[in-house]
Design a protein around this motif. Structure first.
Motif, PDB file in Angstrom:
ATOM      1  N   HIS A 199       0.907  -1.235  -0.047  1.00  0.00           N
ATOM      2  CA  HIS A 199       0.095   0.114   0.048  1.00  0.00           C
ATOM      3  C   HIS A 199       0.903   1.055   0.149  1.00  0.00           C
ATOM      4  CE1 HIS A 199      -3.565   2.284   0.907  1.00  0.00           C
ATOM      5  NE2 HIS A 199      -2.806   3.254   1.619  1.00  0.00           N
ATOM      6  N   ARG A 200       0.364   2.187  -0.871  1.00  0.00           N
ATOM      7  CA  ARG A 200       1.271   3.407  -0.926  1.00  0.00           C
ATOM      8  C   ARG A 200       0.155   4.434  -1.092  1.00  0.00           C
ATOM      9  NH1 ARG A 200       6.430   3.572  -4.761  1.00  0.00           N
ATOM     10  NH2 ARG A 200       4.628   2.752  -6.053  1.00  0.00           N
ATOM     11  N   GLU A 201       0.292   5.635  -0.585  1.00  0.00           N
ATOM     12  CA  GLU A 201      -0.594   6.800  -0.688  1.00  0.00           C
ATOM     13  C   GLU A 201       0.045   8.250  -0.357  1.00  0.00           C
ATOM     14  OE1 GLU A 201      -3.674   7.895   2.934  1.00  0.00           O
ATOM     15  OE2 GLU A 201      -3.652   5.418   2.492  1.00  0.00           O
ATOM     16  N   ARG A 202      -0.013   9.074  -0.981  1.00  0.00           N
ATOM     17  CA  ARG A 202       0.596  10.382  -0.673  1.00  0.00           C
ATOM     18  C   ARG A 202      -0.342  11.280   0.281  1.00  0.00           C
ATOM     19  NH1 ARG A 202       1.517  14.580  -5.526  1.00  0.00           N
ATOM     20  NH2 ARG A 202       2.919  12.876  -6.192  1.00  0.00           N
ATOM     21  N   THR A 203       0.236  11.707   1.369  1.00  0.00           N
ATOM     22  CA  THR A 203      -0.387  12.622   2.503  1.00  0.00           C
ATOM     23  C   THR A 203       0.286  13.713   2.605  1.00  0.00           C
ATOM     24  OG1 THR A 203       1.104  11.443   3.905  1.00  0.00           O
ATOM     25  CG2 THR A 203      -1.040  10.183   3.750  1.00  0.00           C
ATOM     26  N   GLY A 204      -0.094  14.716   1.788  1.00  0.00           N
ATOM     27  CA  GLY A 204       0.544  16.033   1.649  1.00  0.00           C
ATOM     28  C   GLY A 204       2.028  16.032   1.190  1.00  0.00           C
ATOM     29  N   ALA A 205       2.604  16.516   2.080  1.00  0.00           N
ATOM     30  CA  ALA A 205       4.181  16.446   1.770  1.00  0.00           C
ATOM     31  C   ALA A 205       4.849  15.331   1.875  1.00  0.00           C
ATOM     32  CB  ALA A 205       4.727  17.584   2.623  1.00  0.00           C
TER      33      ALA A 205
END
Length: 216
Positions: A199-205
């Motif tokens: 699993h990989r996701e962008r969380t802001g910076a």
């Protein structure tokens, strides 16, 4: 006691005053974004009965919420002793003090600070550690099932910020600095230890990644 191989001066950056402010923020508004997403990912019984190793635990808020979500026990490791009092107060308020063990030191230099756990978490830790490969190799060796990692995206403005913190660290005579490690190198270090990205996701910076132990 710190060893000569451990980063020095983190207690001058991550102080009891910082811990008190972090605890006040947590009481007021709960977890910050990345730890909150970790708890969300482990809802619906996914962490029931699991042990957790929280590396760079700070005030221990992630571990506290994972206990509430069903985890059995948390070991919290941090380089600075400045967080200990605030963390103990939060645990006492929650009635969970008996289910958390805290240790001060560098897990990369002293792997015996903590036993292996089902889930190992490193929330915004590699960005404060120069030798990420070394730290992640040891952390992966402690992860029986999953390793959860958040790290800064490799952008020009974060690299600029990292250079500024290097100058500030020299002025404050501490080893601490903000580091932007290449994502490929971080994931490769974990994959060498038998973990693979699930699993990989962008969380802001930042980016939040979950890696799972490859079953043989």
């Amino acid at each position: 006691m710190s060893s000569c191989c451990e980063p020095q001066g983190y207690d001058r950056v991550f102080t009891a005053g910082v811990a008190r402010r972090d605890a006040a923020r947590y009481r007021r508004s709960g977890l910050t974004r990345d730890p909150r997403r970790v708890v969300e990912l482990y809802r619906s019984g996914a962490i029931d009965g699991e042990s957790v190793l929280d590396v760079g635990a700070g005030i221990g808020d992630l571990g506290l919420e994972l206990l509430r979500a069903g985890a059995s026990h948390v070991t919290a490791v941090d380089l600075s002793p400045g967080y200990d009092d605030a963390a103990a107060t939060l645990l006492a308020e929650a009635g969970l003090a008996g289910r958390v063990q805290r240790a001060v030191g560098d897990l990369a230099a002293r792997p015996d600070l903590a036993a292996p756990a089902d889930v190992v978490a490193l929330m915004k830790v590699v960005c404060c550690y120069a030798d990420a490969d070394r730290l992640l190799t040891v952390a992966a060796g402690h992860a029986r099932r999953h390793l959860v990692l958040s790290y800064p995206r490799d952008t020009w403005w974060l690299r600029l910020f990292a250079r500024a913190t290097t100058v500030a660290a020299r002025w404050r005579r501490t080893d601490w600095g903000f580091v932007v490690h290449p994502e490929r190198a971080l994931l490769a270090a974990l994959e060498r230890e038998g973990l693979h990205l699930t699993h990989r996701e962008r969380t802001g910076a930042f980016t939040l990644a979950v890696l799972t132990r490859t079953r043989v």
